[in-house]
Design an enzyme around this catalytic site. Structure first.
Site, PDB file in Angstrom:
ATOM      1  N   LEU A 264     -11.361  10.682   5.967  1.00  0.00           N
ATOM      2  CA  LEU A 264     -12.483  11.401   5.375  1.00  0.00           C
ATOM      3  C   LEU A 264     -13.771  10.925   6.035  1.00  0.00           C
ATOM      4  O   LEU A 264     -14.022   9.724   6.134  1.00  0.00           O
ATOM      5  CB  LEU A 264     -12.522  11.154   3.864  1.00  0.00           C
TER       6      LEU A 264
ATOM      7  N   ASN B 247      -6.363  -2.684  -7.288  1.00  0.00           N
ATOM      8  CA  ASN B 247      -6.485  -4.140  -7.354  1.00  0.00           C
ATOM      9  C   ASN B 247      -6.043  -4.604  -8.730  1.00  0.00           C
ATOM     10  O   ASN B 247      -6.571  -4.149  -9.753  1.00  0.00           O
ATOM     11  CB  ASN B 247      -7.927  -4.580  -7.087  1.00  0.00           C
TER      12      ASN B 247
ATOM     13  N   HIS C  97     -17.098   5.473  -1.992  1.00  0.00           N
ATOM     14  CA  HIS C  97     -16.043   4.605  -2.524  1.00  0.00           C
ATOM     15  C   HIS C  97     -16.287   4.470  -4.022  1.00  0.00           C
ATOM     16  O   HIS C  97     -17.260   3.842  -4.453  1.00  0.00           O
ATOM     17  CB  HIS C  97     -16.101   3.236  -1.843  1.00  0.00           C
TER      18      HIS C  97
ATOM     19  N   GLY D 261      -9.326  -5.545   3.416  1.00  0.00           N
ATOM     20  CA  GLY D 261     -10.503  -6.075   4.096  1.00  0.00           C
ATOM     21  C   GLY D 261     -10.760  -5.489   5.463  1.00  0.00           C
ATOM     22  O   GLY D 261     -11.493  -6.063   6.266  1.00  0.00           O
TER      23      GLY D 261
ATOM     24  N   ARG E  35      -6.433  -7.222 -10.589  1.00  0.00           N
ATOM     25  CA  ARG E  35      -7.184  -8.416 -10.976  1.00  0.00           C
ATOM     26  C   ARG E  35      -8.584  -8.011 -11.404  1.00  0.00           C
ATOM     27  O   ARG E  35      -8.957  -6.840 -11.351  1.00  0.00           O
ATOM     28  CB  ARG E  35      -7.286  -9.368  -9.784  1.00  0.00           C
TER      29      ARG E  35
ATOM     30  N   LYS F 133       0.811  -1.219   0.000  1.00  0.00           N
ATOM     31  CA  LYS F 133       0.000   0.000   0.000  1.00  0.00           C
ATOM     32  C   LYS F 133       0.844   1.268   0.000  1.00  0.00           C
ATOM     33  O   LYS F 133       0.459   2.274  -0.598  1.00  0.00           O
ATOM     34  CB  LYS F 133      -0.949  -0.012   1.202  1.00  0.00           C
TER      35      LYS F 133
END
Length: 447
Positions: free
Chosen positions: A203, A289, A208, A164, A291, A116
């Site tokens: 925030l 991501n 999202h 997650g 994928r 990250k």
């Protein structure tokens, strides 16, 4: 084009990939655990190989067994689906060493975006807007207090190798910071074997928003619009839609263009999703991501483009089938994740399904490997299907979704269908007026 693709996954995504391969005239091999011997994708594949007992580490995460299955069957490519080994750089490298194509990006790109902190650095370098925060891992309280004071409270502590919602803690004030930092670091070490954490501005009412991108590996990239994944519980997506009710055409084009250029500049190959928090007209990168996403069908619904076909084409060296100007957005689509869970407590509910009936009609799609008499095993993720509804606009889409949910029958186990029947009648949802905290607040009020 590939002659034979091995599908290294299970459930609805394995069946989804298998269908795409059949449409392209490509032979299929599926691997499965002993618990999945009767799964639908196993029944429909050209070949199947049992690779171990139910625990994922002994089957779906067993790289040696999957490579052996490729060599036994002569598969020349592997599609990893999502989850399991789909973002495992070591797996991609090992396949390459055996002259087997990984249908996804390079191991190097998976590594960059899987960390990250490095992902945020890379995004910033590529011109993607990022959340204000630390430039790297935060190692002590003094540094944490300095950074938090600079960006302003509240702040969020995140695991560098996380996902997650694990290794993630919010500090509303300086008094909260010490325990938040310690707890997040401890959770990160336990969950991911890496206790590195970083700090970002928290925030308070964001949405999202994620942008679906594709690169051809040769310096060309496109975007397929955005998805709104703001309805979440414990940082897990529950309901996704495209396009976002919160964005206008100008914002959509702006963030899509930024992402497509970044993917091209990175030399990225295959499908990817660049995820943002969106608040007060601003986008803030959170992760990428590398994928296919669970929610990719809503993008397929509004563009008319099969993203799995596109993945296979790019991985085989055929390049992208479309240019940016070819990609048009038509109507609105919503996906509901149907899980074998209690709709209120979200406790898993494995067991036998004596009757399974899916809705139909114009604009209705169900991706599921379940059938009447199927037994949901207790060893894996609880997702049993996805209901995807498309309409000419969001109002029509919501009306079709209401009807489709009423038709959907899953007997013998508890599912999240009742939750979606409640949500589709809620005024905030009907108006598209929600953020990433909305669902948890709604569930707390219901309790």
């Amino acid at each position: 084009m590939f002659q034979k693709i091995l599908i290294a996954n299970r459930g609805e995504i394995a069946l989804r990939v298998l269908r795409a391969c059949k449409e392209l005239g490509i032979q299929t091999v599926v691997v499965h655990s002993t618990a999945d011997a009767d799964a639908m994708h196993v029944r429909l594949a050209d070949e199947s190989v049992c690779i171990g007992p139910p625990p994922s580490r002994d089957s779906y995460l067993n790289i040696h067994q999957i490579v052996a299955a490729c060599e036994i069957t002569g598969a020349d490519a592997v599609h990893p689906g999502y989850g399991f080994l789909s973002e495992n750089a070591k797996f991609a490298d090992i396949l390459a060493a055996h002259n087997i194509t990984f249908i996804g990006p390079s191991g190097d790109h998976i590594r960059i975006m899987g960390d990250k902190i490095e992902a945020k650095r890379t995004a910033k370098r590529l011109g993607i807007p990022v959340v204000p925060g630390s430039d790297g891992a935060v190692t002590d309280q003094k540094e944490a207090r300095r950074i938090a004071a600079e960006i302003g409270y509240p702040v969020i502590i995140k695991a560098s190798a996380g996902g997650g919602g694990r290794g993630m803690k919010v500090a509303l004030t300086e008094a909260d910071l010490e325990i938040a930092l310690q707890t997040a670091s401890t959770e990160a070490g336990a969950a991911f074997g890496d206790d590195a954490v970083y700090i970002e501005k928290y925030l308070e009412k964001p949405r999202h928003i994620e942008v679906q991108v594709f690169g051809d590996g040769f310096g060309r990239g496109v975007h397929f619009g955005e998805r709104d994944c703001s309805l979440q519980r414990r940082h897990q997506k529950v309901w996704e839609e495209a396009p976002s009710p919160a964005l206008n055409a100008e914002e959509r084009a702006r963030i899509g263009g930024i992402c497509a250029k970044a993917i091209a500049d990175l030399g990225y190959s295959g499908a990817g999703t660049i995820e943002f928090l969106y608040e007060n007209g601003e986008f803030y990168f959170i992760e990428m991501n590398t994928r296919l996403q669970v929610e990719h069908p809503v993008t397929e619904a509004i563009t008319g483009i099969d993203l799995v076909h596109e993945q296979i084409r790019v991985a085989s060296g055929g390049g992208l089938s479309v240019k940016q100007e070819d990609i048009k957005f038509n109507g609105h689509a919503i996906e509901c994740r149907i899980n074998a869970e209690d709709p209120r407590t979200f406790t898993p509910s494995p067991g036998t399904i004596p009757h399974f009936h899916t809705p139909g009609g114009l604009g209705i799609r169900v991706d599921s490997g379940v059938y009447s008499g199927y037994k949901i095993p207790p060893y894996y993720d609880s997702l049993i299907g996805k209901l995807i509804v498309h309409g000419r606009n969001r109002v029509e889409c919501m009306m079709r979704l209401r009807r489709a949910l009423d038709e959907f029958v899953v007997d013998g186990i508890k599912t999240t269908l009742p939750l979606f029947r409640d949500l589709v009648g809620n005024a905030d949802i009907a108006n598209g007026d929600y953020d990433i905290h909305w669902l948890e607040k709604y569930l707390a009020k219901e309790d």
